[in-house]
Write an enzyme that holds these catalytic residues in place. Sequence first.
Site, PDB file in Angstrom:
ATOM      1  CE1 TYR A   1      41.358  22.597  26.511  1.00  0.00           C
ATOM      2  CE2 TYR A   1      41.654  20.254  26.157  1.00  0.00           C
ATOM      3  CZ  TYR A   1      42.084  21.549  25.979  1.00  0.00           C
ATOM      4  OH  TYR A   1      43.238  21.796  25.284  1.00  0.00           O
TER       5      TYR A   1
ATOM      6  CE  LYS B   1      42.597  38.496  29.303  1.00  0.00           C
ATOM      7  NZ  LYS B   1      43.743  39.297  28.812  1.00  0.00           N
TER       8      LYS B   1
ATOM      9  CG  ASP C   1      47.296  39.136  28.547  1.00  0.00           C
ATOM     10  OD1 ASP C   1      47.417  38.837  29.757  1.00  0.00           O
ATOM     11  OD2 ASP C   1      46.696  40.162  28.170  1.00  0.00           O
TER      12      ASP C   1
ATOM     13  CG  ASP D   1      46.441  22.550  24.925  1.00  0.00           C
ATOM     14  OD1 ASP D   1      47.275  21.631  24.822  1.00  0.00           O
ATOM     15  OD2 ASP D   1      45.749  22.964  23.974  1.00  0.00           O
TER      16      ASP D   1
ATOM     17  CG  ASP E   1      51.960  22.710  22.346  1.00  0.00           C
ATOM     18  OD1 ASP E   1      51.899  21.748  23.135  1.00  0.00           O
ATOM     19  OD2 ASP E   1      51.649  22.638  21.142  1.00  0.00           O
TER      20      ASP E   1
HETATM   21  C1  LIG Z   1      44.716  16.485  21.667  1.00  0.00           C
HETATM   22  C2  LIG Z   1      44.204  17.441  22.709  1.00  0.00           C
HETATM   23  C3  LIG Z   1      42.868  16.992  23.190  1.00  0.00           C
HETATM   24  C4  LIG Z   1      45.193  17.598  23.886  1.00  0.00           C
HETATM   25  C5  LIG Z   1      44.697  18.690  24.824  1.00  0.00           C
HETATM   26  O1  LIG Z   1      44.278  19.752  24.364  1.00  0.00           O
HETATM   27  O2  LIG Z   1      44.745  18.473  26.034  1.00  0.00           O
HETATM   28  C6  LIG Z   1      46.633  17.928  23.528  1.00  0.00           C
HETATM   29  O3  LIG Z   1      46.758  19.150  22.879  1.00  0.00           O
HETATM   30  C7  LIG Z   1      47.485  17.884  24.760  1.00  0.00           C
HETATM   31  O4  LIG Z   1      48.146  18.881  25.050  1.00  0.00           O
HETATM   32  O5  LIG Z   1      47.529  16.836  25.427  1.00  0.00           O
HETATM   33 MG   LIG Z   2      48.349  20.364  23.665  1.00  0.00          MG
END
Ligand SMILES: CC(C)[C@H](C(=O)O)[C@@H](O)C(=O)O
Ligand SMILES: [Mg+2]
Length: 354
Positions: free
Chosen positions: A138, A189, A221, A245, A249
Amino acid sequence: MKVLVLPGDGIGPEIVAQAKKVLNALQKDGLDIELSEAPLGGAAYDAYGAPYPEFTQKLAREADAILLGAVGGPQYDQLDRPLRPERGLLGIRKDLNLFANLRPAILYPELANASTLKPEVVSGLDILIVRELTGDIYFGQPRGIRVNEAGEREGFNTMLYSESEVRRIAHVAFRAAQKRGKKLCSVDKANVLETTEFWKEIMTDVAKEYPDVELSHMYVDNAAMQLVRAPKQFDVMVTGNIFGDILSDQASMLTGSIGMLPSASLDQNGKGLYEPSHGSAPDIAGKDIANPLATILSAAMMLRYSLNNEAAAVRVENAVKAVLAQGLRTADIYEAGTTKVSCSQMGDAVVAAL
Ligand SMILES: CC(C)[C@H](C(=O)O)[C@@H](O)C(=O)O
Ligand SMILES: [Mg+2]
Ligand SMILES: NC(=O)c1ccc[n+]([C@@H]2O[C@H](COP(=O)([O-])OP(=O)(O)OC[C@H]3O[C@@H](n4cnc5c(N)ncnc54)[C@H](O)[C@@H]3O)[C@@H](O)[C@H]2O)c1
């Protein structure tokens, strides 16, 4: 205590309004906080021409804690990269040194059927993902889009971690594991990427200081697969910015909806930015149907970690459990036999349950 509220874009203002109702109710009961508000992301670009303008930066630096909705939206996709809303979010994280991102994935029993996995696979799920937030691909330099020697365009980023960056997140993760189930899984990884081979080596070294915590390592993975195969094998997971990240999710769906997953982004001293793990959900913005619970639970994390008010944090979390027990559901977690409510109705219900 100074709390800065950053509604952001898309559903951001709608969900933050519900968390503010909760904080306002606690204020009436004596919670000593002073709320201020500023734009971040697209809203800040619209107002000040920058996604993390000086106005917001000043208030953010002065605040004890920050509550954020979400940033981003398709209307900003054509802007130059430094002006995009997401850069505002990355900017504030870096500026305030918020390197430790805690993303707890907890399945409330009432939502067992909302999870995409079978109830027996997820019931009782309680995982903490510790995501490093201010390093990795990042932020690594160089980055960009360029023309190479052969005259072809190419995009490039740099996956980079310094030893001190890995050590400090390792300590956060080990300490969290000590307070929980004493199991830490470091996700890497290392079979391909030197950056994460190095990560693994440092994790192993820091583990010597925490003999009561059982450290394991897993390739990312496999970790993605194990998270949907048998998620309850995990207690605390620690990983870098990009893997964290994605895995957070993924973990959110185990809990029924991404609208249920809060997060805390902390510095070394307990200052933090609190936000749901999801984005600005442009597809449902302005309709008053988003799930505000991740944001309300993020406010609970703020009470716990930055405002040192465990009692108020538990009170908010119990109020969330109570509305779920009452059968109230926003559209994302709705199922037959429950009562569908709007975003604002959910906020009101949590306040009533306080
Ligand atoms: C919007 C983006 C920059 C952010 C990230 O990747 O950290 C989001 O996906 C999160 O998870 O907070
Ligand atoms: Mg995110
Ligand atoms: N922390 C942040 O501010 C953050 C995080 C992720 C994405 N984003 C940004 O948000 C924008 C949209 O990204 P995306 O669509 O990939 O991800 P998203 O998380 O915004 O949405 C993904 C899906 O989840 C749904 N969803 C998300 N939050 C919800 C909620 N509270 N209640 C009900 N449903 C919800 C959305 O409707 C959508 O279908 C992009 O600009 C992205 O960069 C910001």
